[in-house]
Design a protein around this motif. Structure first.
Motif, PDB file in Angstrom:
ATOM      1  N   CYS A   1      66.539  13.257  32.885  1.00  5.76           N
ATOM      2  CA  CYS A   1      65.329  13.999  32.540  1.00  5.76           C
ATOM      3  C   CYS A   1      65.743  15.098  31.561  1.00  5.76           C
ATOM      4  O   CYS A   1      66.610  15.916  31.885  1.00  5.76           O
ATOM      5  CB  CYS A   1      64.705  14.590  33.805  1.00  5.76           C
ATOM      6  N   PRO A   2      65.185  15.146  30.349  1.00  2.00           N
ATOM      7  CA  PRO A   2      65.812  15.899  29.266  1.00  2.00           C
ATOM      8  C   PRO A   2      65.695  17.412  29.316  1.00  2.00           C
ATOM      9  O   PRO A   2      66.309  18.083  28.494  1.00  2.00           O
ATOM     10  CB  PRO A   2      65.113  15.348  28.023  1.00  2.00           C
ATOM     11  N   CYS A   3      64.919  17.967  30.265  1.00  2.00           N
ATOM     12  CA  CYS A   3      64.759  19.422  30.238  1.00  2.00           C
ATOM     13  C   CYS A   3      64.748  20.024  31.642  1.00  2.00           C
ATOM     14  O   CYS A   3      64.097  21.034  31.875  1.00  2.00           O
ATOM     15  CB  CYS A   3      63.509  19.816  29.469  1.00  2.00           C
ATOM     16  N   CYS A   4      65.470  19.409  32.577  1.00  6.20           N
ATOM     17  CA  CYS A   4      65.681  19.981  33.904  1.00  6.20           C
ATOM     18  C   CYS A   4      67.163  20.324  34.019  1.00  6.20           C
ATOM     19  O   CYS A   4      68.014  19.436  33.953  1.00  6.20           O
ATOM     20  CB  CYS A   4      65.281  18.990  34.999  1.00  6.20           C
ATOM     21  N   ARG A   5      67.464  21.573  34.218  1.00  4.13           N
ATOM     22  CA  ARG A   5      68.829  22.067  34.087  1.00  4.13           C
ATOM     23  C   ARG A   5      69.829  21.316  34.967  1.00  4.13           C
ATOM     24  O   ARG A   5      69.484  20.779  36.020  1.00  4.13           O
ATOM     25  CB  ARG A   5      68.887  23.555  34.423  1.00  4.13           C
ATOM     26  N   THR A   6      71.076  21.316  34.538  1.00  6.01           N
ATOM     27  CA  THR A   6      72.181  20.757  35.300  1.00  6.01           C
ATOM     28  C   THR A   6      72.750  21.833  36.222  1.00  6.01           C
ATOM     29  O   THR A   6      72.451  23.020  36.091  1.00  6.01           O
ATOM     30  CB  THR A   6      73.279  20.245  34.366  1.00  6.01           C
ATOM     31  N   ALA A   7      73.613  21.406  37.168  1.00  2.92           N
ATOM     32  CA  ALA A   7      74.280  22.335  38.084  1.00  2.92           C
ATOM     33  C   ALA A   7      75.687  21.832  38.352  1.00  2.92           C
ATOM     34  O   ALA A   7      75.931  20.617  38.387  1.00  2.92           O
ATOM     35  CB  ALA A   7      73.501  22.460  39.387  1.00  2.92           C
ATOM     36  N   LEU A   8      76.634  22.767  38.561  1.00  2.11           N
ATOM     37  CA  LEU A   8      78.039  22.443  38.784  1.00  2.11           C
ATOM     38  C   LEU A   8      78.582  23.202  39.990  1.00  2.11           C
ATOM     39  O   LEU A   8      78.156  24.323  40.273  1.00  2.11           O
ATOM     40  CB  LEU A   8      78.887  22.810  37.560  1.00  2.11           C
ATOM     41  N   ALA A   9      79.564  22.592  40.655  1.00  2.00           N
ATOM     42  CA  ALA A   9      80.282  23.261  41.744  1.00  2.00           C
ATOM     43  C   ALA A   9      81.594  22.524  41.967  1.00  2.00           C
ATOM     44  O   ALA A   9      81.724  21.342  41.634  1.00  2.00           O
ATOM     45  CB  ALA A   9      79.453  23.264  43.034  1.00  2.00           C
ATOM     46  N   THR A  10      82.579  23.224  42.533  1.00  2.00           N
ATOM     47  CA  THR A  10      83.823  22.582  42.956  1.00  2.00           C
ATOM     48  C   THR A  10      84.088  22.955  44.409  1.00  2.00           C
ATOM     49  O   THR A  10      83.702  24.028  44.875  1.00  2.00           O
ATOM     50  CB  THR A  10      85.036  23.010  42.104  1.00  2.00           C
ATOM     51  N   SER A  11      84.768  22.052  45.114  1.00  2.00           N
ATOM     52  CA  SER A  11      85.167  22.311  46.490  1.00  2.00           C
ATOM     53  C   SER A  11      86.610  22.785  46.521  1.00  2.00           C
ATOM     54  O   SER A  11      87.338  22.716  45.521  1.00  2.00           O
ATOM     55  CB  SER A  11      84.996  21.052  47.338  1.00  2.00           C
ATOM     56  N   SER A  12      87.050  23.250  47.678  1.00  2.00           N
ATOM     57  CA  SER A  12      88.405  23.793  47.805  1.00  2.00           C
ATOM     58  C   SER A  12      89.477  22.739  47.568  1.00  2.00           C
ATOM     59  O   SER A  12      90.611  23.076  47.218  1.00  2.00           O
ATOM     60  CB  SER A  12      88.592  24.413  49.195  1.00  2.00           C
ATOM     61  N   ASP A  13      89.143  21.457  47.734  1.00  2.00           N
ATOM     62  CA  ASP A  13      90.121  20.398  47.485  1.00  2.00           C
ATOM     63  C   ASP A  13      90.094  19.896  46.047  1.00  2.00           C
ATOM     64  O   ASP A  13      90.723  18.883  45.722  1.00  2.00           O
ATOM     65  CB  ASP A  13      89.913  19.229  48.448  1.00  2.00           C
ATOM     66  N   GLY A  14      89.349  20.580  45.178  1.00  2.00           N
ATOM     67  CA  GLY A  14      89.361  20.264  43.758  1.00  2.00           C
ATOM     68  C   GLY A  14      88.333  19.273  43.291  1.00  2.00           C
ATOM     69  O   GLY A  14      88.291  18.943  42.099  1.00  2.00           O
ATOM     70  N   VAL A  15      87.464  18.779  44.174  1.00  2.00           N
ATOM     71  CA  VAL A  15      86.419  17.850  43.747  1.00  2.00           C
ATOM     72  C   VAL A  15      85.366  18.616  42.946  1.00  2.00           C
ATOM     73  O   VAL A  15      84.908  19.684  43.358  1.00  2.00           O
ATOM     74  CB  VAL A  15      85.768  17.143  44.952  1.00  2.00           C
ATOM     75  N   LEU A  16      85.004  18.064  41.800  1.00  2.00           N
ATOM     76  CA  LEU A  16      84.002  18.665  40.927  1.00  2.00           C
ATOM     77  C   LEU A  16      82.694  17.907  41.083  1.00  2.00           C
ATOM     78  O   LEU A  16      82.673  16.668  41.051  1.00  2.00           O
ATOM     79  CB  LEU A  16      84.480  18.597  39.471  1.00  2.00           C
ATOM     80  N   TYR A  17      81.589  18.643  41.262  1.00  2.00           N
ATOM     81  CA  TYR A  17      80.280  18.037  41.440  1.00  2.00           C
ATOM     82  C   TYR A  17      79.364  18.452  40.294  1.00  2.00           C
ATOM     83  O   TYR A  17      79.425  19.583  39.802  1.00  2.00           O
ATOM     84  CB  TYR A  17      79.637  18.483  42.752  1.00  2.00           C
TER      85      TYR A  17
ATOM     86  N   ALA B   1      69.945  23.104  42.298  1.00  2.00           N
ATOM     87  CA  ALA B   1      71.006  24.091  42.518  1.00  2.00           C
ATOM     88  C   ALA B   1      71.954  23.525  43.565  1.00  2.00           C
ATOM     89  O   ALA B   1      71.517  22.898  44.530  1.00  2.00           O
ATOM     90  CB  ALA B   1      70.422  25.418  42.999  1.00  2.00           C
ATOM     91  N   ILE B   2      73.267  23.729  43.386  1.00  2.00           N
ATOM     92  CA  ILE B   2      74.252  23.208  44.327  1.00  2.00           C
ATOM     93  C   ILE B   2      75.325  24.258  44.609  1.00  2.00           C
ATOM     94  O   ILE B   2      75.546  25.175  43.815  1.00  2.00           O
ATOM     95  CB  ILE B   2      74.931  21.912  43.822  1.00  2.00           C
ATOM     96  N   ALA B   3      75.986  24.098  45.755  1.00  2.00           N
ATOM     97  CA  ALA B   3      77.109  24.970  46.127  1.00  2.00           C
ATOM     98  C   ALA B   3      77.929  24.253  47.192  1.00  2.00           C
ATOM     99  O   ALA B   3      77.414  23.410  47.930  1.00  2.00           O
ATOM    100  CB  ALA B   3      76.612  26.314  46.652  1.00  2.00           C
ATOM    101  N   THR B   4      79.225  24.587  47.276  1.00  2.00           N
ATOM    102  CA  THR B   4      80.089  24.041  48.325  1.00  2.00           C
ATOM    103  C   THR B   4      80.566  25.171  49.225  1.00  2.00           C
ATOM    104  O   THR B   4      80.759  26.308  48.772  1.00  2.00           O
ATOM    105  CB  THR B   4      81.314  23.329  47.727  1.00  2.00           C
ATOM    106  N   ASP B   5      80.753  24.863  50.513  1.00  2.00           N
ATOM    107  CA  ASP B   5      81.211  25.877  51.445  1.00  2.00           C
ATOM    108  C   ASP B   5      82.671  25.650  51.816  1.00  2.00           C
ATOM    109  O   ASP B   5      83.318  24.709  51.342  1.00  2.00           O
ATOM    110  CB  ASP B   5      80.312  25.936  52.682  1.00  2.00           C
ATOM    111  N   GLU B   6      83.204  26.540  52.680  1.00  2.00           N
ATOM    112  CA  GLU B   6      84.621  26.495  53.025  1.00  2.00           C
ATOM    113  C   GLU B   6      84.978  25.258  53.838  1.00  2.00           C
ATOM    114  O   GLU B   6      86.152  24.904  53.937  1.00  2.00           O
ATOM    115  CB  GLU B   6      84.992  27.761  53.802  1.00  2.00           C
ATOM    116  N   ARG B   7      84.002  24.591  54.399  1.00  2.00           N
ATOM    117  CA  ARG B   7      84.247  23.351  55.141  1.00  2.00           C
ATOM    118  C   ARG B   7      84.137  22.108  54.259  1.00  2.00           C
ATOM    119  O   ARG B   7      84.274  20.984  54.744  1.00  2.00           O
ATOM    120  CB  ARG B   7      83.267  23.238  56.301  1.00  2.00           C
ATOM    121  N   GLY B   8      83.873  22.322  52.982  1.00  2.00           N
ATOM    122  CA  GLY B   8      83.784  21.208  52.059  1.00  2.00           C
ATOM    123  C   GLY B   8      82.420  20.564  51.969  1.00  2.00           C
ATOM    124  O   GLY B   8      82.253  19.563  51.260  1.00  2.00           O
ATOM    125  N   ARG B   9      81.419  21.103  52.662  1.00  2.00           N
ATOM    126  CA  ARG B   9      80.085  20.535  52.586  1.00  2.00           C
ATOM    127  C   ARG B   9      79.428  20.891  51.262  1.00  2.00           C
ATOM    128  O   ARG B   9      79.620  21.994  50.735  1.00  2.00           O
ATOM    129  CB  ARG B   9      79.227  21.029  53.743  1.00  2.00           C
TER     130      ARG B   9
END
Length: 461
Positions: A238-254, A302-310
């Motif tokens: 969808c060309p005009c709905c913003r993207t979101a980024l996050a990484t977890s403590s084990d280095g996975v990028l979302y 919107a996204i975020a990761t917590d200390e448990r990796g969720r």
């Protein structure tokens, strides 16, 4: 069409408890309250302002930014204030910084305390319906007092289809920037198509259009150089709905965005990378909203990761009968998602712009501009148990004002919510003007107008 037309306060003195009821299907937890001080105009030093953004460092240092322009016009400049200091003005040699609520300048602190900012510069091109945009980055190593010269994040020509971006600095210092747009090779096709429209020719006489994609790049040297872009969504974004980024403590990028499925179904998806963004998994739909809509609502996730990796995700859908804001989480690195929790829904809703933040002790904070009301207001809901239950919604903005595009700054129990607002009369008039405008007419740069950025600060108890 299942969305209402788009349009778009202060409490008593001292810290006050704010609360409000909202239609939602989740159980409410009674043990979370938000105590906020009076609203303060962040943009007061610049008279007007819009497109706010927060960032909080690991040490709790808070930075806030907004866009202003002389006389509320389109000559946008970025203003950044760190730890309450007077704002620093940032201009770009390529042109005006865009004042767009769904694609605002983004801020992020690095582990070493450096502060990064990414924004778009707009350029109107004769014969093209939409301005071209350049994605630019600056950073500061002295708490925002001075900034580096801007650099272009994308490879290829600076100006193209590069917007609705996200900025994230991982624990190893890698700087990631994502955006939506088409490849640079499509710029000429867009120009030809626009000229064809003016001459009464069909799009397909110029070979059609490339679908918008979701892209990402990274820098491992503090933003000095950037890797070649990688296309994450090989289908259509969808060309005009913003993207979101996050990484977890084990280095996975979302990365999350709104994907377009067959039949113009527009739902939120998440993809993950285990090699710092070089390759990506197939996108996973967060929830089967199955929202069919043949346009772009300007409302990303919107996204975020917590200390448990969720992985926590919040988003808006316009699906008639269940339109509004939802929350879900994944406990298996984004491979599957649990049930969606309705945070504020109704039969119809204008697009809501959701922000999500986490703090210690399993706390989840979600804020958005409530599109289920005739005049949008900023609300916040807090979960004390990792998203299982949310307390009742707290209304943050004042009545009689159209409040939109809220952002969150959270550190431990401290909370700050900023948003852009105008009078309800001005918002209604702007909506009427937009509704009567020729949808195919060229669209210029966004003007700041008489908007103001307000903030309320306080604590979560």
């Amino acid at each position: 069409m299942s969305v209402l037309p788009m349009i778009g306060g202060a409490g008593a003195r001292g810290l006050i408890v704010v609360a409000a009821a909202m239609t939602a299907s989740c159980a409410a937890s009674p043990n979370a309250s938000v105590r906020l001080a009076d609203a303060v105009a962040l943009s007061a030093p610049t008279s007007v302002g819009t497109a706010p953004m927060f960032a909080v460092s690991s040490a709790g240092t808070q930075a806030v930014a907004w866009v202003s322009a002389p006389n509320g016009g389109t000559d946008g400049r970025l203003y950044v204030s760190v730890a309450g200091a007077p704002p620093t003005e940032i201009r770009d040699s390529l042109g005006p910084i865009e004042a767009h609520g769904e694609a605002p300048p983004k801020l992020a602190f690095a582990p070493n305390g450096a502060l990064f900012a990414v924004y778009t510069v707009g350029k109107v091109v004769a014969g093209e319906r939409f301005p071209r945009s350049a994605l630019r980055l600056v950073h500061s190593g002295d708490a925002g007092r001075t900034w580096t010269a801007p650099v272009t994040v994308t490879d290829g020509p600076a100006f193209g289809s590069h917007s609705f971006h996200a900025l994230h600095v991982a624990g190893d210092g890698t700087v990631y920037v994502s955006w939506l747009g088409k490849s640079d090779g499509d710029s000429a096709a867009r120009s030809m198509a626009a000229m064809g429209e003016m001459a009464g020719m069909r799009h397909d006489e110029h070979g059609g259009h490339e679908a918008s994609g979701a892209w990402i790049t990274r820098s491992t040297d503090g933003g000095a150089t950037w890797a070649p872009r990688v296309r994450v969504d090989m289908g259509e974004a969808c060309p005009c709905c913003r993207t979101a980024l996050a990484t977890s403590s084990d280095g996975v990028l979302y990365m999350a965005w709104r994907h377009v499925y067959g039949g113009s179904v527009r739902d939120i998806v998440v993809s993950r990378s285990t090699d710092r963004g070089a390759t990506w998994s197939e996108p996973v739909r967060v929830h089967d909203d199955d929202w069919q809509f043949d346009a772009c609502p300007h409302a990303g996730p919107a996204i975020a990761t917590d200390e448990r990796g969720r992985l926590h995700v919040a988003w808006w859908t316009g699906k008639e009968g269940s339109a509004g804001v939802y929350y879900a989480q994944s406990a298996d690195s984004g491979k599957t998602f649990g049930p969606a929790t309705a945070l504020g829904v109704a039969k119809f809703s204008r697009p809501a712009h959701v922000q999500l933040a986490l703090s210690p002790n399993d706390r989840v904070i979600v804020a958005w501009d409530d599109g289920t009301k005739q005049i949008p207001r900023v609300v916040v809901r807090v979960s004390e148990d990792g998203g299982a239950h949310f307390a009742a919604a707290a209304t943050v903005s004042a009545s009689g004002r159209a409040a939109s595009f809220p952002v969150l700054g959270v550190s431990q129990d401290s909370l700050a919510i900023a948003w852009s607002e105008v009078s309800s009369d001005r918002a209604t008039a702007a909506a009427a003007t937009a509704a009567n405008r020729d949808r195919m007419a060229p669209k210029g740069l966004e003007a700041v107008g008489d908007a103001q950025v307000f903030v309320r600060r306080g604590v979560i108890q």
